[in-house]
Scaffold this motif. Structure first.
Motif, mmCIF file in Angstrom:
data_model
loop_
_atom_site.group_PDB
_atom_site.id
_atom_site.type_symbol
_atom_site.label_atom_id
_atom_site.label_comp_id
_atom_site.label_asym_id
_atom_site.label_seq_id
_atom_site.Cartn_x
_atom_site.Cartn_y
_atom_site.Cartn_z
ATOM 1 N N ALA A 50 0.831 -1.203 0.000
ATOM 2 C CA ALA A 50 0.000 0.000 0.000
ATOM 3 C C ALA A 50 0.865 1.253 0.000
ATOM 4 O O ALA A 50 0.545 2.239 -0.682
ATOM 5 N N ARG A 54 0.883 4.219 -2.751
ATOM 6 C CA ARG A 54 0.502 5.565 -2.320
ATOM 7 C C ARG A 54 1.059 6.627 -3.278
ATOM 8 O O ARG A 54 0.447 7.667 -3.489
ATOM 9 N N GLN A 60 -4.728 4.670 -5.968
ATOM 10 C CA GLN A 60 -5.056 5.003 -4.588
ATOM 11 C C GLN A 60 -6.336 4.321 -4.100
ATOM 12 O O GLN A 60 -6.407 3.902 -2.946
ATOM 13 N N ALA A 61 -7.319 4.196 -4.944
ATOM 14 C CA ALA A 61 -8.558 3.524 -4.541
ATOM 15 C C ALA A 61 -8.291 2.050 -4.235
ATOM 16 O O ALA A 61 -8.798 1.515 -3.242
ATOM 17 N N GLU A 62 -7.490 1.409 -5.053
ATOM 18 C CA GLU A 62 -7.152 0.007 -4.805
ATOM 19 C C GLU A 62 -6.349 -0.128 -3.514
ATOM 20 O O GLU A 62 -6.574 -1.040 -2.723
ATOM 21 N N MET A 63 -5.427 0.790 -3.295
ATOM 22 C CA MET A 63 -4.623 0.773 -2.087
ATOM 23 C C MET A 63 -5.514 0.875 -0.850
ATOM 24 O O MET A 63 -5.358 0.119 0.107
ATOM 25 N N LEU A 64 -6.461 1.787 -0.865
ATOM 26 C CA LEU A 64 -7.351 1.967 0.269
ATOM 27 C C LEU A 64 -8.193 0.710 0.492
ATOM 28 O O LEU A 64 -8.390 0.284 1.633
ATOM 29 N N ALA A 65 -8.656 0.115 -0.579
ATOM 30 C CA ALA A 65 -9.444 -1.112 -0.462
ATOM 31 C C ALA A 65 -8.619 -2.228 0.176
ATOM 32 O O ALA A 65 -9.110 -2.965 1.039
ATOM 33 N N GLN A 67 -5.988 -1.837 2.187
ATOM 34 C CA GLN A 67 -5.766 -1.485 3.592
ATOM 35 C C GLN A 67 -7.002 -1.787 4.434
ATOM 36 O O GLN A 67 -6.888 -2.298 5.549
ATOM 37 N N ARG A 68 -8.162 -1.469 3.924
ATOM 38 C CA ARG A 68 -9.390 -1.763 4.669
ATOM 39 C C ARG A 68 -9.593 -3.249 4.819
ATOM 40 O O ARG A 68 -10.009 -3.728 5.878
ATOM 41 N N ALA A 73 -6.461 0.238 7.590
ATOM 42 C CA ALA A 73 -7.146 1.525 7.492
ATOM 43 C C ALA A 73 -8.624 1.335 7.790
ATOM 44 O O ALA A 73 -9.171 0.238 7.672
ATOM 45 N N GLU A 74 -9.254 2.428 8.165
ATOM 46 C CA GLU A 74 -10.695 2.365 8.440
ATOM 47 C C GLU A 74 -11.479 2.869 7.259
ATOM 48 O O GLU A 74 -11.066 3.628 6.477
#
Length: 74
Positions: A50, A54, A60-65, A67-68, A73-74
């Motif tokens: 991730a 970054r 970035q959307a894939e990274m956040l997904a 992490q969640r 990440a929350e």
């Protein structure tokens, strides 16, 4: 299912007693510890992936997904 023989020292015996407690067998304690360690390794790898993503705004959307999914990440 395979079998694993491990030589233990005093520190390992102490850890096994603590992990097994009164509810787990020594084998269950070792399996639990190995799986938790493996899970931590996967989360660490995902966090590193991730971080690399970054810097790429397209991902970035894939990274956040990711992490969640792994609970970073929350």
């Amino acid at each position: 299912m395979g079998t694993l023989n491990v030589r233990t020292d005093e520190a390992m015996e102490t850890a096994l007693r603590a992990l097994a407690g009164e509810t787990r067998s020594r084998s269950e304690a070792v399996r639990h510890a190995l799986l938790r360690t493996y899970e931590a390794m996967l989360i660490e790898q995902a966090a590193a992936d991730a971080e690399r993503l970054r810097n790429d705004s397209d991902d970035q959307a894939e990274m956040l997904a990711i992490q969640r999914y792994v609970g970073v990440a929350e």
